[in-house]
Design an enzyme around this catalytic site. Structure first.
Site, short mmCIF file in Angstrom:
data_model
loop_
_atom_site.label_atom_id
_atom_site.label_comp_id
_atom_site.label_asym_id
_atom_site.label_seq_id
_atom_site.Cartn_x
_atom_site.Cartn_y
_atom_site.Cartn_z
N ASP A 8 0.88 -1.17 0.00
CA ASP A 8 0.00 0.00 0.00
C ASP A 8 0.92 1.22 0.00
OD1 ASP A 8 0.91 0.25 2.60
OD2 ASP A 8 -1.07 0.21 3.55
N HIS A 9 0.35 2.41 0.26
CA HIS A 9 1.17 3.63 0.24
C HIS A 9 2.27 3.58 1.30
CE1 HIS A 9 -2.39 4.04 2.73
NE2 HIS A 9 -1.68 4.80 3.54
N CYS A 65 3.14 -3.33 3.92
CA CYS A 65 2.31 -2.20 4.33
C CYS A 65 3.00 -1.54 5.53
CB CYS A 65 0.86 -2.61 4.60
SG CYS A 65 0.57 -3.68 6.02
N THR A 67 2.70 -1.96 8.82
CA THR A 67 3.14 -2.97 9.78
C THR A 67 3.31 -4.36 9.16
OG1 THR A 67 0.84 -3.47 10.28
CG2 THR A 67 1.94 -1.82 11.69
N GLY A 68 2.59 -4.62 8.08
CA GLY A 68 2.49 -5.98 7.53
C GLY A 68 1.28 -6.72 8.07
N GLY A 70 -2.10 -5.84 8.45
CA GLY A 70 -3.32 -5.82 7.65
C GLY A 70 -3.19 -6.68 6.41
N HIS A 98 8.10 -24.67 9.33
CA HIS A 98 7.03 -25.28 10.12
C HIS A 98 5.64 -25.11 9.50
CE1 HIS A 98 9.15 -25.59 14.28
NE2 HIS A 98 10.00 -25.80 13.29
N ASN A 99 5.40 -23.97 8.83
CA ASN A 99 4.04 -23.62 8.41
C ASN A 99 3.84 -23.63 6.90
OD1 ASN A 99 4.86 -21.27 10.79
ND2 ASN A 99 3.39 -22.86 11.30
N ARG A 109 7.35 0.45 7.65
CA ARG A 109 7.52 1.60 8.55
C ARG A 109 8.39 1.29 9.77
NH1 ARG A 109 1.36 4.04 8.50
NH2 ARG A 109 1.64 5.46 6.75
N ARG A 132 6.36 -34.07 10.86
CA ARG A 132 5.29 -33.72 11.82
C ARG A 132 4.62 -32.41 11.45
NH1 ARG A 132 9.98 -31.93 14.07
NH2 ARG A 132 9.94 -30.00 15.30
N HIS A 133 5.36 -31.52 10.80
CA HIS A 133 4.77 -30.24 10.41
C HIS A 133 3.74 -30.43 9.29
CE1 HIS A 133 7.85 -28.55 12.88
NE2 HIS A 133 8.81 -29.01 12.10
N ARG A 136 0.27 -31.05 10.52
CA ARG A 136 -0.35 -29.84 11.09
C ARG A 136 -0.83 -28.90 10.00
NH1 ARG A 136 4.68 -29.96 15.27
NH2 ARG A 136 3.82 -31.60 16.59
C1 RB5 Z 1 -1.93 2.51 6.56
O1 RB5 Z 1 -1.95 3.70 7.29
C2 RB5 Z 1 -1.73 1.33 7.50
O2 RB5 Z 1 -2.89 1.13 8.27
C3 RB5 Z 1 -1.39 0.08 6.72
O3 RB5 Z 1 -0.24 0.31 5.97
C4 RB5 Z 1 -1.07 -1.16 7.53
O4 RB5 Z 1 -0.11 -0.92 8.51
C5 RB5 Z 1 -2.22 -1.92 8.02
O5 RB5 Z 1 -2.08 -2.99 8.63
#
Ligand code: RB5
Length: 148
Positions: A8-9, A65, A67-68, A70, A98-99, A109, A132-133, A136
């Site tokens: 995203d942005h 994004c 945080t990653g 969303g 494992h996954n 960010r 084993r993985h 699961r």
């Molecule tokens: C955008 O502001 C922010 O919410 C998005 O990039 C992300 O961190 C969502 O999980």
């Protein structure tokens, strides 16, 4: 490896840099957008990458994004996707071993480009452990079949 990538942005700048990094490592990278850092909604881009991986058009997906978080939540809504939000190379390797994760989501960010490059190296360079993985992960797939 064929990899689809999107952001995203908030992840745009690192998406561009990570795309170039992956190409420099010999990967075939498909950029599913966006093309600029204008404000967009992350679920739209998570869906594009998740669908490309689920359809077999890409072997792995990378989403960036703020945080990653969303991106991971949204990508995991697509059947066949196991996405993990990863902030260390160790977790990147473990989400493969494992996954059997097929999509990694990273933070543009709060994690440096250098660290995200190491995360991608581990994510793309680690095989699923099986054994084993495997049982699961089969149970995760079964849950998905049950979901209405
Ligand atoms: C955008 O502001 C922010 O919410 C998005 O990039 C992300 O961190 C969502 O999980």
């Amino acid at each position: 490896m064929r990899i689809s990538i999107a952001s995203d942005h908030a992840g745009f700048e690192q998406k561009e840099a990570l795309k170039a990094y992956l190409a420099s490592q010999g990967h075939e990278v498909e950029d599913l957008g966006p093309a600029s850092d204008g404000r967009v909604d992350y679920p739209d881009y998570a869906a594009s990458v998740a669908r490309s991986v689920a359809a077999g058009d890409a072997e792995r997906g990378v989403l960036v994004c703020g945080t990653g978080i969303g991106m991971a939540i949204a990508a995991n809504k697509v059947r066949g996707i196991r996405a993990a939000n990863v902030v260390s190379p160790e977790f990147a390797a473990l989400c493969r071993e494992h996954n059997d994760c097929n999509v990694v989501t990273v933070s543009g960010r709060f994690v440096s480009l250098k660290d995200n490059q190491r995360i991608l190296d581990a994510f793309l360079g680690t095989d699923f452990g099986g054994g084993r993985h495997g049982g699961r992960v089969d149970k995760i797939v079964a849950l998905e079949q049950d979901a209405s």
